[in-house]
Design an enzyme around this catalytic site. Sequence first.
Site, mmCIF file in Angstrom:
data_model
loop_
_atom_site.group_PDB
_atom_site.id
_atom_site.type_symbol
_atom_site.label_atom_id
_atom_site.label_comp_id
_atom_site.label_asym_id
_atom_site.label_seq_id
_atom_site.Cartn_x
_atom_site.Cartn_y
_atom_site.Cartn_z
ATOM 1 N N PRO A 25 7.766 50.857 43.903
ATOM 2 C CA PRO A 25 7.726 51.621 45.162
ATOM 3 C C PRO A 25 8.943 52.547 45.268
ATOM 4 C CG PRO A 25 7.149 49.337 45.558
ATOM 5 C CD PRO A 25 7.618 49.417 44.134
ATOM 6 N N GLU A 26 8.692 53.817 45.559
ATOM 7 C CA GLU A 26 9.788 54.777 45.680
ATOM 8 C C GLU A 26 10.136 54.968 47.150
ATOM 9 O OE1 GLU A 26 10.205 58.080 43.205
ATOM 10 O OE2 GLU A 26 8.742 57.417 41.707
ATOM 11 N N ARG B 109 27.876 70.434 34.517
ATOM 12 C CA ARG B 109 27.270 69.231 33.938
ATOM 13 C C ARG B 109 26.260 69.603 32.849
ATOM 14 N NH1 ARG B 109 27.347 64.856 37.501
ATOM 15 N NH2 ARG B 109 26.593 63.652 35.694
#
Length: 275
Positions: free
Chosen positions: A2-3, A151
């Site tokens: 589940p997000e 990055r």
Amino acid sequence: MPELPEVETTVRGLARYLDGETITRVTVNRPDLRRPFPPDLVQALTGARVSGLSRRAKYGLIHTNRDHVMVFHLGMSGRWRIDPESAETHDHLVLETAAHRFALNDPRRFGSVDLLTVPELDLWKPFAALGPEPLGDALTAAHLRSATAGRKPAIKLLLLDQRVVAGLGNIYVCEALWRARIDPRKTGAKVTRPQLERLVPAIRDVLEQSIRDGGSTLRDFAQPDGELGYFATRFDVYGREGQACHRADDEDCGGTIRRVVQGGRSTWFCPVCQR
């Protein structure tokens, strides 16, 4: 797993029945999930009044008037059942009020339950290094620029880093990057400020739409009332390898959704309109 929208949907569903109520009984049916249940959980919650429910990243929080907060994570297959008609083998924790029963059901037992005091919350290890909430005001293009500047990792992987944004998972990162027209393979350093300006509302929009739809219902997830979410029917890229791009506002797109693997996880995107 589940997000964030599934957890938010769960918290909102529980709040309708549990907020403001007194917990009259707590039953722990096994010693542990992913880790042991807190030894003082029953004593701390029995007789306590629920003063509110909230979410942090993919964790649900049940606040009480005793300054305790029960923090739960649904793991791979966890869900809350409200007023179940009968007990199930995997109902590992049951909370009762005068009017309702709430069963935490977790067949795979990858979820967790912790008990903290309010002053401990921000210092708790899983929360201490979290980035801003994606639905909160702290998520801005300026924050993302600071977090990604210079990055080398791909923007997709940076967005999955919980220190950059709290609670974003694979499905919604793929969908948000498509909406913002950003190539998920592009390094953080090469994502432009205009792209980040598009990305912030794209993240919010895709999460809010999924919450309205009740989540994505991948595999085992269901809302506390047993209803299934249907955002999975609206995916623009996730799981759509080889299918036509949905970019209806760009007649020149004509792209076909591709899948690549990044950091051990699948990424779906349109190589034509995501650049």
